[in-house]
Design a protein around this motif. Structure first.
Motif, mmCIF file in Angstrom:
data_model
loop_
_atom_site.group_PDB
_atom_site.id
_atom_site.type_symbol
_atom_site.label_atom_id
_atom_site.label_comp_id
_atom_site.label_asym_id
_atom_site.label_seq_id
_atom_site.Cartn_x
_atom_site.Cartn_y
_atom_site.Cartn_z
ATOM 1 N N ASP A 1 56.091 58.417 36.858
ATOM 2 C CA ASP A 1 55.658 59.617 36.772
ATOM 3 C C ASP A 1 55.128 59.812 35.443
ATOM 4 O O ASP A 1 54.255 60.703 35.361
ATOM 5 N N GLU A 2 55.619 59.155 34.387
ATOM 6 C CA GLU A 2 55.271 59.418 33.229
ATOM 7 C C GLU A 2 54.099 58.632 32.397
ATOM 8 O O GLU A 2 53.672 58.725 31.240
ATOM 9 N N GLY A 3 53.684 57.850 33.642
ATOM 10 C CA GLY A 3 52.540 57.050 33.145
ATOM 11 C C GLY A 3 52.709 55.560 32.496
ATOM 12 O O GLY A 3 51.755 55.057 32.037
ATOM 13 N N TYR A 4 54.113 55.214 32.315
ATOM 14 C CA TYR A 4 54.363 53.878 31.754
ATOM 15 C C TYR A 4 54.485 52.811 32.850
ATOM 16 O O TYR A 4 54.320 51.615 32.325
ATOM 17 N N ALA A 5 54.226 53.367 34.177
ATOM 18 C CA ALA A 5 54.049 52.120 35.206
ATOM 19 C C ALA A 5 53.171 52.662 36.165
ATOM 20 O O ALA A 5 53.272 53.745 36.441
ATOM 21 N N ASP A 6 52.521 51.727 36.855
ATOM 22 C CA ASP A 6 51.717 52.035 38.101
ATOM 23 C C ASP A 6 52.316 51.350 39.253
ATOM 24 O O ASP A 6 52.757 50.315 39.201
ATOM 25 N N ALA A 7 52.552 52.080 40.476
ATOM 26 C CA ALA A 7 52.902 51.287 41.516
ATOM 27 C C ALA A 7 51.952 51.001 42.597
ATOM 28 O O ALA A 7 50.991 51.935 42.900
ATOM 29 N N VAL A 8 52.225 49.917 42.790
ATOM 30 C CA VAL A 8 50.943 49.139 43.929
ATOM 31 C C VAL A 8 51.957 48.911 45.350
ATOM 32 O O VAL A 8 52.989 47.950 45.184
ATOM 33 N N THR A 9 51.660 49.509 46.439
ATOM 34 C CA THR A 9 52.561 49.154 47.542
ATOM 35 C C THR A 9 52.029 48.490 48.506
ATOM 36 O O THR A 9 50.775 48.171 48.792
ATOM 37 N N GLY A 10 52.744 47.878 49.429
ATOM 38 C CA GLY A 10 52.226 46.888 50.580
ATOM 39 C C GLY A 10 51.495 45.678 50.070
ATOM 40 O O GLY A 10 50.668 45.024 50.850
ATOM 41 N N PHE A 11 52.032 45.115 49.012
ATOM 42 C CA PHE A 11 51.439 44.331 48.311
ATOM 43 C C PHE A 11 52.139 42.853 48.487
ATOM 44 O O PHE A 11 53.352 42.788 47.928
ATOM 45 N N ARG A 12 51.615 41.962 49.367
ATOM 46 C CA ARG A 12 52.434 40.754 49.606
ATOM 47 C C ARG A 12 51.377 39.840 49.185
ATOM 48 O O ARG A 12 50.601 39.298 49.318
ATOM 49 N N THR A 13 52.080 38.985 47.577
ATOM 50 C CA THR A 13 51.187 37.820 46.895
ATOM 51 C C THR A 13 51.392 36.756 47.736
ATOM 52 O O THR A 13 52.262 36.342 48.228
ATOM 53 N N THR A 14 50.005 36.215 47.722
ATOM 54 C CA THR A 14 50.048 34.721 48.073
ATOM 55 C C THR A 14 49.307 33.716 47.062
ATOM 56 O O THR A 14 49.687 32.544 47.138
ATOM 57 N N THR A 15 48.801 34.368 46.030
ATOM 58 C CA THR A 15 48.052 33.562 45.089
ATOM 59 C C THR A 15 48.520 34.116 43.544
ATOM 60 O O THR A 15 48.357 35.526 43.428
ATOM 61 N N VAL A 16 48.550 33.154 42.662
ATOM 62 C CA VAL A 16 48.659 33.348 41.412
ATOM 63 C C VAL A 16 47.334 32.835 40.567
ATOM 64 O O VAL A 16 47.544 31.575 40.528
ATOM 65 N N GLU A 17 46.474 33.558 40.222
ATOM 66 C CA GLU A 17 45.311 32.827 39.574
ATOM 67 C C GLU A 17 45.514 33.044 38.009
ATOM 68 O O GLU A 17 45.990 34.202 37.600
ATOM 69 N N LYS A 18 44.903 32.065 37.312
ATOM 70 C CA LYS A 18 44.866 32.197 35.734
ATOM 71 C C LYS A 18 43.689 32.765 35.524
ATOM 72 O O LYS A 18 42.489 31.994 35.994
ATOM 73 N N SER A 19 43.609 33.713 34.585
ATOM 74 C CA SER A 19 42.260 34.303 34.055
ATOM 75 C C SER A 19 42.147 34.342 32.435
ATOM 76 O O SER A 19 43.169 35.074 31.700
ATOM 77 N N ASP A 20 41.587 33.343 31.973
ATOM 78 C CA ASP A 20 41.871 33.166 30.322
ATOM 79 C C ASP A 20 43.369 33.009 30.225
ATOM 80 O O ASP A 20 44.080 31.994 30.589
ATOM 81 N N GLU A 21 44.071 33.911 29.147
ATOM 82 C CA GLU A 21 45.248 33.756 29.010
ATOM 83 C C GLU A 21 46.259 34.709 29.831
ATOM 84 O O GLU A 21 47.347 34.921 29.522
ATOM 85 N N GLN A 22 45.544 35.357 30.921
ATOM 86 C CA GLN A 22 46.364 36.181 31.770
ATOM 87 C C GLN A 22 46.484 35.837 33.057
ATOM 88 O O GLN A 22 45.859 34.642 33.392
ATOM 89 N N LEU A 23 47.081 36.492 34.173
ATOM 90 C CA LEU A 23 47.360 36.157 35.411
ATOM 91 C C LEU A 23 46.854 37.110 36.262
ATOM 92 O O LEU A 23 46.940 38.441 35.910
ATOM 93 N N VAL A 24 46.300 36.923 37.337
ATOM 94 C CA VAL A 24 45.924 38.035 38.449
ATOM 95 C C VAL A 24 46.460 37.538 39.567
ATOM 96 O O VAL A 24 46.512 36.013 40.240
ATOM 97 N N LEU A 25 47.096 38.477 40.195
ATOM 98 C CA LEU A 25 47.653 38.377 41.685
ATOM 99 C C LEU A 25 46.984 38.872 42.749
ATOM 100 O O LEU A 25 46.179 39.803 42.624
ATOM 101 N N VAL A 26 46.903 38.034 43.572
ATOM 102 C CA VAL A 26 46.134 38.205 44.865
ATOM 103 C C VAL A 26 47.069 38.449 46.149
ATOM 104 O O VAL A 26 48.019 37.472 46.466
ATOM 105 N N ALA A 27 46.739 39.524 46.990
ATOM 106 C CA ALA A 27 47.556 39.796 48.214
ATOM 107 C C ALA A 27 47.132 39.128 49.063
ATOM 108 O O ALA A 27 45.855 38.766 49.310
ATOM 109 N N GLU A 28 47.843 39.064 50.521
ATOM 110 C CA GLU A 28 47.307 38.480 51.720
ATOM 111 C C GLU A 28 46.254 39.427 52.396
ATOM 112 O O GLU A 28 45.328 38.640 53.001
ATOM 113 N N ASP A 29 46.096 40.481 52.044
ATOM 114 C CA ASP A 29 44.919 41.354 52.301
ATOM 115 C C ASP A 29 43.697 41.191 51.813
ATOM 116 O O ASP A 29 42.814 41.907 51.797
#
Length: 449
Positions: free
Chosen positions: A259-287
């Motif tokens: 509620d105070e903006g320190y976190a965003d919520a993403v729902t219905g997200f079932r991760t299938t892949t963790v990709e590297k993007s430079d020094e960071q990670l990108v999560l990809v869902a089954e949809d």
């Protein structure tokens, strides 16, 4: 022959105390170097049950003659407090009935593998041990109580229960436990960074509140909270209706982080892949959805029981939860969605293999609803049964506090229980739309029963 107890955690040591009270010789085998080895790994996390509810009565009786005084029953210990001020003194009182650095590698019937029927129940158990110095030992036991927990086998990122593609190669940026932000190295790891938190139970709430506190002092710190299910009326627990106030407050702190903006919520997200993007990670869902890059990932999707060293025993386990067959219907998060678990004992914990029991968090398999007091009641009942006191074994001596919500997730105590999977996922009367996504300040689904 002794009754072998595997694990010197809260429930294992309580089992030993109850056995001593019944005049039965216990032998506790602990793989780690001290009492509560797993508990000490989450020493920084505060329990939401007070001292009055996390000490076993039989243990207190053993400790009383030593001058031990239980801390203020209304205070809430951290894992470190629990280990140092209760588990260690209890192990000290038990003395040579507890062996450290003794890892159980196998349990069977003497001279009988799991196939052989002949005279099976007349044979004692044989317990194979690997000591810290590399030596091996075989001992016999009249019964085996496995209280080894589930801490050593955390759930993966993958929504299908298996590691996501790329999860192993990105291991240096992934943690499976609540971070101790008071540790300078851990603080530096998350300060000013974007972190994904995966999970919907008490440990996820704890991690979100920790990161929110960090964000208040360190610009650039932000969390993305990933849920495999939707957000409904029970997502954040029972709040003020919870009979364990600290448990209710924990969910409210997580809600405030969103509620105070320190976190965003993403729902219905079932991760299938963790990709590297430079020094960071990108999560990809089954949809096909892809989240914005993050610097770190904290995975709090539950734990699984290690059954490998019990493979020569005839266990009766539920095919979904890996919990004892008679216990599973009482704790199944697919259908048990009203926040209470009926107290249970030897009857629900028995297996086709006589005199072997899984207790504590391990008895719950993959279910997330365990409380320490539940484990204490389990081992009280089992000790009574082993002593031949069937009336006491079948008697219920526990009333559990309710969550105040109609939802499968939320009834946890130890982090090895609290780091739950999606309790009630896909079921329960408070399920929200699986594809709901909210951002800062957006309303949650009304849900409710």
């Amino acid at each position: 022959m002794p009754v072998v107890v595997i694990g010197a955690g809260p429930v294992g040591l309580a089992a030993a105390a109850h056995l001593v009270e019944r005049g039965i010789e216990p032998l506790v085998l602990e793989a780690g170097p001290s009492a509560g080895t797993a508990v000490r790994e989450w020493a920084h996390v505060r329990l939401f049950s007070p001292w009055a509810e996390v000490t076993a009565p039989a243990a207190e009786k053993l400790l009383a003659p030593t001058g031990w005084v239980r801390p203020d029953g209304s205070a809430y210990p951290t894992g470190g407090d629990w280990a140092e001020h209760y588990l260690k003194p209890l192990a000290d009182v038990l003395g040579d009935k507890v062996r450290f650095g003794a890892r159980v590698t196998g349990v069977s019937r003497l001279g009988r593998d799991r196939v052989v029927d002949a005279d099976r129940e007349q044979q004692p158990f044989t317990v194979h041990i690997l000591h810290a110095d590399g030596t091996e030992e075989r001992i016999t036991a009249r019964a085996v109580i496995d209280a080894s927990g589930t801490w050593s086998d955390p759930g993966p990122i993958g929504g299908d229960g298996l590691p996501a593609l790329g999860e192993r190669t990105a291991a240096e940026r992934i943690s499976y436990h609540v971070p101790d932000l008071k540790d300078p190295a851990v603080h530096a790891r998350y300060a000013g960074k974007r972190t994904a938190v995966i999970g919907s139970g008490a440990s996820a709430f704890t991690a979100l509140s920790y990161l929110a506190d960090l964000a208040k002092d360190t610009p650039g710190t932000h969390a993305t909270w990933i849920l495999r299910r939707g957000i409904g009326g029970s997502t954040f627990g029972g709040g003020e209706a919870d009979e364990l106030p600290a448990r209710g407050a924990l969910g409210l702190r997580a809600k405030a982080a969103v509620d105070e903006g320190y976190a965003d919520a993403v729902t219905g997200f079932r991760t299938t892949t963790v990709e590297k993007s430079d020094e960071q990670l990108v999560l990809v869902a089954e949809d096909g959805r892809r989240l914005d890059p993050v610097d770190e990932v904290i995975v709090l999707t539950g734990f699984r029981p290690d059954l490998s060293f019990l493979s020569e025993l005839r266990l009766g386990l539920d095919e979904r939860l890996q919990a004892p067959t008679a216990l599973a219907p009482l704790i199944d998060p697919n259908v048990h969605s009203c926040g209470t678990v009926y107290p249970h004992g030897v009857k629900e914990l028995s297996h086709p293999e006589k005199d072997v029991y899984l207790v504590g968090m391990k008895s719950y398999g993959r279910a997330p609803t365990f409380l320490a007091m539940t484990g204490y009641e389990q081992v009280r009942s089992i000790a009574a049964a082993l002593a031949g006191d069937q009336e006491a074994a079948e008697r219920v001596e526990l009333t559990l506090p309710e969550t105040g919500v109609c939802g499968g997730a939320g009834l946890f105590d130890e982090p090895d229980a609290a780091q739950n999977g999606e309790g009630g996922e896909g079921g329960g009367c408070c399920a929200a739309p699986a594809t709901l996504q909210i951002g800062v300040g957006a309303p949650a689904s009304s849900g409710g029963c």
